[in-house]
Design a protein around this motif. Sequence first.
Motif, short mmCIF file in Angstrom:
data_model
loop_
_atom_site.label_atom_id
_atom_site.label_comp_id
_atom_site.label_asym_id
_atom_site.label_seq_id
_atom_site.Cartn_x
_atom_site.Cartn_y
_atom_site.Cartn_z
N PRO A 103 39.49 -26.60 -84.96
CA PRO A 103 38.95 -25.66 -83.97
C PRO A 103 39.62 -25.85 -82.61
O PRO A 103 40.07 -26.94 -82.26
CB PRO A 103 37.47 -26.00 -83.92
CG PRO A 103 37.33 -27.35 -84.52
CD PRO A 103 38.50 -27.57 -85.42
N ARG A 104 39.67 -24.76 -81.86
CA ARG A 104 40.27 -24.74 -80.53
C ARG A 104 39.21 -24.48 -79.48
O ARG A 104 38.13 -23.98 -79.79
CB ARG A 104 41.37 -23.68 -80.45
CG ARG A 104 42.55 -24.00 -81.37
CD ARG A 104 43.66 -23.00 -81.27
NE ARG A 104 44.22 -22.87 -79.93
CZ ARG A 104 45.17 -23.63 -79.42
NH1 ARG A 104 45.66 -24.64 -80.13
NH2 ARG A 104 45.64 -23.42 -78.20
N TYR A 126 41.93 -24.26 -69.81
CA TYR A 126 42.30 -25.10 -70.94
C TYR A 126 42.25 -24.24 -72.18
O TYR A 126 41.27 -23.52 -72.41
CB TYR A 126 41.32 -26.28 -71.08
CG TYR A 126 41.63 -27.19 -72.25
CD1 TYR A 126 42.51 -28.25 -72.12
CD2 TYR A 126 41.02 -26.99 -73.48
CE1 TYR A 126 42.79 -29.09 -73.18
CE2 TYR A 126 41.29 -27.82 -74.56
CZ TYR A 126 42.17 -28.87 -74.40
OH TYR A 126 42.44 -29.69 -75.47
N ASP A 127 43.30 -24.28 -72.98
CA ASP A 127 43.34 -23.55 -74.25
C ASP A 127 44.15 -24.39 -75.22
O ASP A 127 45.38 -24.30 -75.27
CB ASP A 127 43.94 -22.16 -74.07
CG ASP A 127 43.81 -21.29 -75.32
OD1 ASP A 127 43.11 -21.70 -76.28
OD2 ASP A 127 44.41 -20.20 -75.35
N ASP A 128 43.46 -25.24 -75.98
CA ASP A 128 44.15 -26.16 -76.86
C ASP A 128 43.17 -26.65 -77.93
O ASP A 128 42.03 -26.20 -77.99
CB ASP A 128 44.70 -27.35 -76.06
CG ASP A 128 45.94 -27.97 -76.69
OD1 ASP A 128 46.14 -27.84 -77.92
OD2 ASP A 128 46.73 -28.58 -75.95
N LYS A 132 41.85 -32.65 -78.96
CA LYS A 132 42.52 -33.18 -77.76
C LYS A 132 41.54 -33.26 -76.60
O LYS A 132 41.60 -34.18 -75.80
CB LYS A 132 43.70 -32.29 -77.37
CG LYS A 132 44.90 -32.43 -78.27
CD LYS A 132 46.05 -31.57 -77.76
CE LYS A 132 47.22 -31.60 -78.69
NZ LYS A 132 48.30 -30.70 -78.25
N ALA A 133 40.65 -32.29 -76.51
CA ALA A 133 39.66 -32.27 -75.44
C ALA A 133 38.71 -33.46 -75.56
O ALA A 133 38.24 -33.99 -74.56
CB ALA A 133 38.87 -30.97 -75.46
N ALA A 135 39.52 -36.37 -76.63
CA ALA A 135 40.25 -37.62 -76.40
C ALA A 135 40.26 -38.08 -74.94
O ALA A 135 40.28 -39.27 -74.68
CB ALA A 135 41.68 -37.47 -76.92
N ALA A 136 40.27 -37.13 -74.01
CA ALA A 136 40.35 -37.49 -72.59
C ALA A 136 39.76 -36.36 -71.76
O ALA A 136 39.79 -35.20 -72.18
CB ALA A 136 41.80 -37.74 -72.19
N PRO A 137 39.23 -36.67 -70.57
CA PRO A 137 38.68 -35.60 -69.73
C PRO A 137 39.73 -34.52 -69.43
O PRO A 137 40.90 -34.82 -69.24
CB PRO A 137 38.28 -36.33 -68.44
CG PRO A 137 38.02 -37.73 -68.88
CD PRO A 137 39.02 -37.99 -69.97
N ILE A 138 39.28 -33.28 -69.41
CA ILE A 138 40.16 -32.14 -69.16
C ILE A 138 40.15 -31.85 -67.66
O ILE A 138 39.11 -31.48 -67.11
CB ILE A 138 39.65 -30.89 -69.92
CG1 ILE A 138 39.57 -31.18 -71.41
CG2 ILE A 138 40.52 -29.68 -69.62
CD1 ILE A 138 38.68 -30.22 -72.15
N PRO A 139 41.28 -32.01 -66.98
CA PRO A 139 41.30 -31.72 -65.55
C PRO A 139 41.37 -30.22 -65.27
O PRO A 139 42.21 -29.52 -65.83
CB PRO A 139 42.57 -32.43 -65.06
CG PRO A 139 43.45 -32.50 -66.26
CD PRO A 139 42.55 -32.53 -67.46
N ILE A 140 40.45 -29.72 -64.46
CA ILE A 140 40.47 -28.32 -64.02
C ILE A 140 40.31 -28.32 -62.51
O ILE A 140 39.27 -28.74 -61.99
CB ILE A 140 39.37 -27.49 -64.70
CG1 ILE A 140 39.55 -27.56 -66.21
CG2 ILE A 140 39.36 -26.07 -64.13
CD1 ILE A 140 39.27 -26.36 -67.02
N ALA A 141 41.37 -27.89 -61.82
CA ALA A 141 41.38 -27.86 -60.36
C ALA A 141 41.17 -26.44 -59.87
O ALA A 141 41.69 -25.49 -60.46
CB ALA A 141 42.72 -28.40 -59.84
N CYS A 142 40.39 -26.30 -58.79
CA CYS A 142 40.06 -24.98 -58.25
C CYS A 142 40.38 -24.89 -56.76
O CYS A 142 40.18 -25.85 -56.02
CB CYS A 142 38.57 -24.68 -58.44
SG CYS A 142 38.04 -24.63 -60.14
#
Length: 162
Positions: A103-104, A126-128, A132-133, A135-142
């Motif tokens: 799943p993505r 994020y689109d992956d 993978k999500a 495994a480590a925090p997903i960085p999202i900068a605004c």
Amino acid sequence: PCGTPRARPGAEVPAAGAKSYAYKIELSFTPRTLEKLRELGEKVTISNFYHGMADPGAAAKAETMGQISFGDNAMQVEPANQIVRVSVSPFDPAKLKDIEGGPRLLINVFTARKATPDNLLDCGSYDDDLAKAEAAPIPIACDLIEPEILVEPEAPAPLGYP
């Protein structure tokens, strides 16, 4: 503030022992963005969409762009640099068999539109793979969509000119 939303359940109940998912989003804002959102009293929406690319044998079951959807959820958080934890209920095993690979996850972040009708944020996405999500925090900068306007001081007029 952290949230733990669950993906909306499908029509079928997943089998016992089916895998649930959890991941973290590292949400960050520029100082001017935090100031503007707090000044307006605006919140931030994190939209999570779970899907997979349809296996060729399941193409007839695919929705938009050849995808099979597993559900989605949206959560509202205060504008702050923070780690947001997301837990996801197990997906329908029959749907998992209809996709290629695992799943993505698609994550989009935007203003909640409580104080203004327009989105004010320009955020990463994020689109992956969901694995993978996890495994480590997903960085999202605004940052704000509106450009930062730097005002330069006016240069003095040359001598001899008014």
